[in-house]
Scaffold this active site. Structure first.
Site, mmCIF file in Angstrom:
data_model
loop_
_atom_site.group_PDB
_atom_site.id
_atom_site.type_symbol
_atom_site.label_atom_id
_atom_site.label_comp_id
_atom_site.label_asym_id
_atom_site.label_seq_id
_atom_site.Cartn_x
_atom_site.Cartn_y
_atom_site.Cartn_z
ATOM 1 N N TYR A 82 72.610 -22.408 -15.787
ATOM 2 C CA TYR A 82 71.365 -21.675 -15.908
ATOM 3 C C TYR A 82 71.324 -20.577 -17.024
ATOM 4 C CZ TYR A 82 70.477 -23.622 -11.172
ATOM 5 O OH TYR A 82 70.057 -24.281 -10.077
ATOM 6 N N TYR A 110 72.878 -20.408 -2.645
ATOM 7 C CA TYR A 110 72.743 -21.746 -3.163
ATOM 8 C C TYR A 110 73.242 -22.880 -2.621
ATOM 9 C CZ TYR A 110 72.399 -24.192 -7.641
ATOM 10 O OH TYR A 110 72.145 -25.241 -8.700
ATOM 11 N N PRO A 140 61.660 -24.884 -8.547
ATOM 12 C CA PRO A 140 62.798 -25.630 -8.506
ATOM 13 C C PRO A 140 64.133 -24.740 -8.994
ATOM 14 C CG PRO A 140 61.543 -26.202 -10.389
ATOM 15 C CD PRO A 140 60.699 -25.094 -9.509
ATOM 16 N N LYS A 184 65.955 -25.922 -3.919
ATOM 17 C CA LYS A 184 66.001 -25.917 -2.563
ATOM 18 C C LYS A 184 64.861 -27.119 -1.823
ATOM 19 C CE LYS A 184 69.154 -23.236 -1.686
ATOM 20 N NZ LYS A 184 70.431 -23.882 -1.054
HETATM 21 C C1 PHB Z 1 68.205 -30.989 -10.932
HETATM 22 O O1 PHB Z 1 67.214 -31.746 -11.124
HETATM 23 O O2 PHB Z 1 69.264 -31.465 -11.493
HETATM 24 C C2 PHB Z 1 67.905 -29.500 -10.651
HETATM 25 C C3 PHB Z 1 66.840 -28.959 -10.740
HETATM 26 C C4 PHB Z 1 66.754 -27.707 -10.314
HETATM 27 C C5 PHB Z 1 67.802 -26.911 -10.135
HETATM 28 C C6 PHB Z 1 69.194 -27.465 -10.347
HETATM 29 C C7 PHB Z 1 69.442 -28.720 -10.538
HETATM 30 O O3 PHB Z 1 67.950 -25.480 -9.872
#
Ligand code: PHB
Ligand code: APR
Length: 390
Positions: free
Chosen positions: A201, A384, A292, A296
């Site tokens: 991130y 998380y 997103p 979650k």
């Molecule tokens: C994913 O689609 O791999 C994804 C989307 C949002 C996140 C983490 C992974 O926060």
């Protein structure tokens, strides 16, 4: 037609609910607007928290997930060109996340339901709900030219944010709490091995970016863009250039490859209260939407139907309505904690045009705190990987 539970929507919420009810010996019929192929191929989320993994394994539908899913023990937060790992093992006593596409979860559940002779009606059109205040609600629909009618004891509204179930609750009893974000996510699926073993991130002056994955050969990446952007303004070269800039870290480079799919999706937080009305119970995106950033959406949908399946099973076992009457309150306690976490991750990692130089330094201060304080990192990690189910 008659069944015990009518379920609208064959996404993770509807399918997990149908399977859990089946394990309790309770019949259901799932009505899905789209085709089986469409729901199995939709590119959606990809992170399963520990609770979801445990539930799918315990429900006997986790075999392929265990074989093909990627277990991750941490994530990286990147800012000011440096990377900082959040170590789930050290911070949560070994709880993990599993990278396994939502579409794969949907495939596994559809296979399991059909193998158990469960009823899933694909391409069900014109679905409408009736008699929700009574003890025998009725679902009307069309499949092809045929008009259908399904009477049941309960209706589960698992038809997502744009479904019809939420609007079947009289507006007089419904409250919506929402926040819109001044940006969207541009997401790509690329045929290239991920450039890191774990998710990255990134907070950057040019905007947020995320490097995720679907398999050792498939990368999933996102970048923050304006909410009104058109994907036509984002040729592949521009996407890769932005991702390279935002994800830059000394001693690291981003591998590029053919982009198989790309799209822009808006971001919002939204909660409907209550999540039930008469014999209708909302679950998943039909009841709430999270940005997103916290990964979650799917996990909260599964948490809702875990509660709903137990409540319906208790009703058939003992006639008690106590768990059913407390469904909305039970789910909303978790929903609001997850909303907070998703809002916090989004606020910490994205560039807000309305922010001042003070705000940007405050964000850096927050990231510095989260990556240098065990207490702060533990708070991120426990959310998380998934707060314990109540
Ligand atoms: C994913 O689609 O791999 C994804 C989307 C949002 C996140 C983490 C992974 O926060
Ligand atoms: N009639 C029948 N089916 C419908 C209707 C309708 N009127 N409206 C929508 N549907 C179907 C959709 O086609 C979809 O397959 O309901 C399903 C809802 O599934 P999701 O949108 O996946 O919602 P949910 O099961 O709650 O899962 C939440 O999905 O959208 C992602 O990010 C979200 O990861 C989260 C997860």
């Amino acid at each position: 037609m008659r069944t015990q539970v009518g379920i609208i929507g064959a996404g993770p919420a509807g399918l997990v609910l149908s399977h859990l009810l089946h394990l309790h010996g309770i019949e259901s019929v799932v009505l899905e607007a789209r085709t089986r192929q469409y729901v199995q191929e939709r590119v959606r989320a990809g992170v399963l928290e520990q609770n979801t993994v445990d539930l799918l394994k315990g429900a006997g539908v986790g075999e392929r997930m265990m074989r093909e899913g990627l277990v991750h023990h941490g994530i990286e937060l990147r800012f000011q060109g440096e990377g900082h790992r959040i170590d789930f093992n050290a911070l949560t006593g070994g709880r993990t996340i599993t990278i396994y596409a939502q579409a794969e979860v949907v495939k596994d559940l559809i296979d399991a339901r059909l193998a158990a002779r469960g009823a899933i009606l694909f391409e069900a059109a014109d679905v409408s709900l009736h008699e929700l205040e009574g003890e025998q609600p009725v679902i009307r629909f069309h499949t092809g030219d045929e008009a259908g009618q399904l009477s049941c004891d309960f209706v589960a509204g698992c038809d997502g944010f744009h479904g019809i179930c939420r609007s079947s609750i009289p507006s007089a009893v419904l409250n919506e709490y929402e926040r819109a974000y001044p940006f969207a996510w541009l997401g790509i699926l690329a045929e290239v091995p991920p450039s890191s073993d774990e998710l990255v991130y990134a907070y950057h002056d040019r905007g947020f970016a995320l490097m995720s994955m679907r398999s050792p050969r498939l990368s999933r990446l996102y970048l923050q863009c304006a909410p009104d952007e058109s994907i036509d303004d984002w040729p592949d070269a521009r996407i890769w250039q932005e991702l390279r800039s935002r994800l830059a870290r000394s001693g690291w480079s981003l591998s590029e490859g053919p982009i198989l799919q790309k799209g822009i999706s808006g971001m919002r937080s939204s909660v409907l209260e209550p999540m039930q009305y008469g014999r209708l119970f909302l679950a998943g995106d039909a009841a709430h939407i999270v940005p997103p950033t916290g990964a979650k959406g799917l996990n909260l949908a599964v948490a809702d139907v875990r509660v709903l399946a137990a409540a319906i099973a208790e009703f058939y076992r003992s006639g008690s309505r106590e768990l059913l009457d407390g469904y909305s309150q039970t789910c909303l306690r978790r929903v609001w904690k997850v909303q907070r976490f998703s809002w916090w991750m989004t606020s910490m990692l994205h560039r807000f045009d309305s922010d001042t130089a003070f705000d940007r330094r405050r964000q850096i201060g927050e990231l510095d705190y989260v990556t240098s304080s065990r207490a702060a990192a533990q708070s991120l990690a426990e959310n998380y990987v998934g707060l314990p189910m109540e």
